[in-house]
Design a protein around this motif. Sequence first.
Motif, mmCIF file in Angstrom:
data_model
loop_
_atom_site.group_PDB
_atom_site.id
_atom_site.type_symbol
_atom_site.label_atom_id
_atom_site.label_comp_id
_atom_site.label_asym_id
_atom_site.label_seq_id
_atom_site.Cartn_x
_atom_site.Cartn_y
_atom_site.Cartn_z
ATOM 1 N N LEU A 54 0.838 -1.194 0.000
ATOM 2 C CA LEU A 54 0.000 0.000 0.000
ATOM 3 C C LEU A 54 0.878 1.250 0.000
ATOM 4 C CD1 LEU A 54 -2.789 1.349 0.169
ATOM 5 C CD2 LEU A 54 -2.596 1.156 2.662
ATOM 6 N N ASP A 55 1.916 1.237 0.825
ATOM 7 C CA ASP A 55 2.839 2.370 0.875
ATOM 8 C C ASP A 55 3.450 2.631 -0.498
ATOM 9 O OD1 ASP A 55 2.329 2.518 3.589
ATOM 10 O OD2 ASP A 55 4.114 1.365 4.144
ATOM 11 N N GLU A 56 3.813 1.551 -1.199
ATOM 12 C CA GLU A 56 4.395 1.686 -2.532
ATOM 13 C C GLU A 56 3.382 2.232 -3.537
ATOM 14 O OE1 GLU A 56 7.606 1.326 -3.443
ATOM 15 O OE2 GLU A 56 7.999 1.049 -1.324
ATOM 16 N N ALA A 57 2.108 1.826 -3.404
ATOM 17 C CA ALA A 57 1.073 2.294 -4.328
ATOM 18 C C ALA A 57 0.927 3.810 -4.261
ATOM 19 C CB ALA A 57 -0.261 1.621 -4.008
ATOM 20 N N VAL A 58 1.048 4.340 -3.070
ATOM 21 C CA VAL A 58 0.913 5.778 -2.889
ATOM 22 C C VAL A 58 2.104 6.519 -3.512
ATOM 23 C CG1 VAL A 58 0.761 7.600 -1.144
ATOM 24 C CG2 VAL A 58 -0.516 5.484 -0.857
ATOM 25 N N LYS A 59 3.266 5.845 -3.602
ATOM 26 C CA LYS A 59 4.480 6.469 -4.147
ATOM 27 C C LYS A 59 4.704 6.115 -5.616
ATOM 28 C CE LYS A 59 7.342 4.715 -1.254
ATOM 29 N NZ LYS A 59 8.536 4.338 -0.501
ATOM 30 N N ASP A 60 3.643 5.859 -6.390
ATOM 31 C CA ASP A 60 3.771 5.513 -7.805
ATOM 32 C C ASP A 60 4.316 4.105 -7.957
ATOM 33 O OD1 ASP A 60 3.488 5.808 -10.499
ATOM 34 O OD2 ASP A 60 5.305 6.977 -10.782
ATOM 35 N N PHE A 61 3.652 3.177 -7.295
ATOM 36 C CA PHE A 61 4.028 1.768 -7.280
ATOM 37 C C PHE A 61 4.070 1.170 -8.684
ATOM 38 C CE2 PHE A 61 4.230 -2.457 -5.893
ATOM 39 C CZ PHE A 61 3.253 -3.200 -6.523
ATOM 40 N N VAL A 62 5.129 0.419 -8.964
ATOM 41 C CA VAL A 62 5.253 -0.331 -10.207
ATOM 42 C C VAL A 62 5.367 -1.801 -9.826
ATOM 43 C CG1 VAL A 62 6.636 -0.725 -12.262
ATOM 44 C CG2 VAL A 62 6.373 1.590 -11.359
ATOM 45 N N LEU A 63 4.421 -2.607 -10.242
ATOM 46 C CA LEU A 63 4.352 -4.000 -9.823
ATOM 47 C C LEU A 63 5.631 -4.770 -10.110
ATOM 48 C CD1 LEU A 63 2.670 -6.290 -8.637
ATOM 49 C CD2 LEU A 63 1.770 -6.718 -10.915
#
Length: 157
Positions: A54-63
């Motif tokens: 979730l933290d990564e998603a907020v920071k422009d997460f790239v799978l």
Amino acid sequence: EEVLVCTPSLQLVKAITYKLVDERTSKEHIPPTKAYRMLIESGLKEYGLPTRMLDEAVKDFVLDENIDNVFVYGTLLQGQSRAGAMLSPIKPRSIQAGKIRGDLYDLVHYPGLRPGTGGVVGEMCKYAGATEFASLLQQLDGIEGHYGDGKGLYERV
């Protein structure tokens, strides 16, 4: 489409989810709103689940940056003509036998994988190091004819 969810204990579970219709899809990343993030975060914490994704998603997460395994079949298997590509620029931490759902098609010089009901036997190579892994994927994209525009020979999934 079938959806498989990987649980924290690494079990794959069939599930139903909802995906955005193509006409509503934006080409750019749109982070979740603060209210949505707080709702999801509280649910994750309530069940003792990690919030890193979730933290990564907020920071422009790239799978792709959170995956460090590559499943290979055909010419990329150990002992086959392109196996060396799996060892350069980095060597995998481990290689183990694996099987995925799908059907192989004979494309004369190499096989092609498509969704299907069969099983495809191959190898799962586990890597470490995001920078090196990105370099490996770039190399494999070239071998597989994946250009990210849907016009290549293969699509990375």
